[in-house]
Write a protein that holds these residues in place. Structure first.
Motif, PDB file in Angstrom:
ATOM      1  N   SER A 113      16.934  -3.087   2.139  1.00 55.35           N
ATOM      2  CA  SER A 113      17.414  -1.780   1.391  1.00 55.35           C
ATOM      3  C   SER A 113      16.438  -0.613   1.653  1.00 55.35           C
ATOM      4  O   SER A 113      15.034  -1.122   2.057  1.00 55.35           O
ATOM      5  N   GLU A 114      16.725   0.489   1.714  1.00 57.36           N
ATOM      6  CA  GLU A 114      15.943   1.690   1.756  1.00 57.36           C
ATOM      7  C   GLU A 114      14.623   1.748   1.113  1.00 57.36           C
ATOM      8  O   GLU A 114      13.595   2.100   1.272  1.00 57.36           O
ATOM      9  N   GLU A 115      15.301   1.255  -0.377  1.00 57.92           N
ATOM     10  CA  GLU A 115      14.149   1.461  -1.391  1.00 57.92           C
ATOM     11  C   GLU A 115      12.860   0.537  -1.019  1.00 57.92           C
ATOM     12  O   GLU A 115      11.741   0.731  -1.333  1.00 57.92           O
ATOM     13  N   LEU A 116      13.327  -0.748  -0.612  1.00 56.22           N
ATOM     14  CA  LEU A 116      12.100  -1.724  -0.042  1.00 56.22           C
ATOM     15  C   LEU A 116      11.503  -1.165   1.018  1.00 56.22           C
ATOM     16  O   LEU A 116      10.058  -1.121   1.202  1.00 56.22           O
ATOM     17  N   GLY A 117      12.152  -0.243   2.181  1.00 55.17           N
ATOM     18  CA  GLY A 117      11.466   0.099   3.118  1.00 55.17           C
ATOM     19  C   GLY A 117      11.488  -0.668   4.382  1.00 55.17           C
ATOM     20  O   GLY A 117      11.163  -2.073   4.330  1.00 55.17           O
ATOM     21  N   MET A 118      11.607  -0.142   5.696  1.00 57.61           N
ATOM     22  CA  MET A 118      11.675  -1.159   6.762  1.00 57.61           C
ATOM     23  C   MET A 118      10.452  -1.989   7.063  1.00 57.61           C
ATOM     24  O   MET A 118      10.307  -3.220   7.484  1.00 57.61           O
ATOM     25  N   ALA A 119       9.097  -1.087   6.926  1.00 58.85           N
ATOM     26  CA  ALA A 119       7.879  -1.959   7.217  1.00 58.85           C
ATOM     27  C   ALA A 119       7.850  -3.126   6.136  1.00 58.85           C
ATOM     28  O   ALA A 119       7.632  -4.116   6.833  1.00 58.85           O
ATOM     29  N   ARG A 120       7.957  -3.129   5.197  1.00 58.76           N
ATOM     30  CA  ARG A 120       7.904  -3.969   4.065  1.00 58.76           C
ATOM     31  C   ARG A 120       8.915  -5.335   4.474  1.00 58.76           C
ATOM     32  O   ARG A 120       8.820  -6.277   4.527  1.00 58.76           O
ATOM     33  N   TYR A 121      10.138  -4.820   4.659  1.00 51.53           N
ATOM     34  CA  TYR A 121      11.342  -5.642   5.052  1.00 51.53           C
ATOM     35  C   TYR A 121      10.896  -6.565   6.362  1.00 51.53           C
ATOM     36  O   TYR A 121      11.029  -7.517   6.406  1.00 51.53           O
TER      37      TYR A 121
END
Length: 258
Positions: A113-121
């Motif tokens: 999810s974009e809310e989580l963010g790519m770096a965190r994912y």
């Protein structure tokens, strides 16, 4: 390997030994990981360890250029199903092919999810890989630590995730700063864009790749390495705990540091 190697690429001569990224037509994320400072300021040797997306596509001029690099060992980190579907690096005289699969869950099982963010994912996926695939990561680093295996190419599909983790752990063992490791990792974003352009031109019916399959923000790697240390104390402690013999770290440093 001595002398200067070059090839013609789109009408220009490309020196394959002086640039960290060699020019291929069907490899988009190939580069030499050497040249950055490691322990005691000693640089990581060039032309000893390369990283790449999958080389199963290379033929013609690409195959000639690949052979000219003198790579002795290819470490293929892909799943067995990926190897079966797409094939492997072409056979060369003297080339040793090592298929090492670090066990890990399919990314489709963890929604992005974009809310989580790519770096965190991505950092979370790398954490999962380091947890379930520790034995495979150690096996890959054991091969890289063998001076007789060099030059080594390590690859997966895109050359950024599984390959990125193996290269990050290797460079960390060599004393390379996290910022330099993350900078090298982040270069895969531009490579993914080149691959997407090629894919769109050759297979226009193919669906666009999901964002996490293309991005490699530096923050993802710094998060992964920092949190790995939080859990295990250090990168060497993590790898030794996973089965890497301490003398293999000495061997790695002995042949990969100038």
């Amino acid at each position: 390997m001595s002398g200067r190697l070059s090839r013609t690429h789109y009408g220009r001569r490309v020196d394959l030994t002086s640039t960290p990224t060699a020019a291929f037509e069907k490899l988009f994320n190939f580069r030499d990981v050497g040249g950055v400072p490691g322990l005691d300021g000693r640089p990581v040797r060039r032309q000893r360890l390369y990283r790449s997306d999958s080389p199963h596509r290379i033929d013609g001029a690409d195959r000639e250029a690949f052979g000219a690099l003198g790579i002795r060992t290819v470490i293929d980190l892909r799943r067995p199903s990926e190897v079966q579907e797409h094939g492997r690096v072409p056979t060369y005289d003297g080339l040793v092919y090592q298929h090492i699969h670090p066990e890990h869950a399919l990314w489709e099982e963890s929604a992005y999810s974009e809310e989580l963010g790519m770096a965190r994912y991505l950092a979370d996926r790398y954490r999962d890989l380091a947890t379930t695939g520790a034995a495979g990561l150690v096996a890959a680093i054991e091969v890289i630590a063998d001076a007789e295996a060099a030059p080594v190419l390590v690859h997966c599909v895109a050359g950024k995730d599984r390959t990125g983790v193996v290269c990050a752990l290797t460079l960390s063992l060599l004393g390379v700063a996290d910022s330099d490791i993350a900078e090298d990792y982040a270069r895969s974003t531009a490579a993914s864009a080149r691959f997407s352009e090629w894919l769109a031109s050759t297979m226009p019916e193919a669906a666009p790749l999901p964002a996490p399959f293309l991005g490699s923000p530096a923050e993802a790697m710094t998060l992964f390495l920092g949190e790995l240390r939080d859990r295990h104390g250090s990168v060497p402690d993590y790898l030794i705990g996973a089965g890497l013999a301490p003398e293999r770290i000495d061997a790695l440093r002995g042949h990969l540091l100038s």
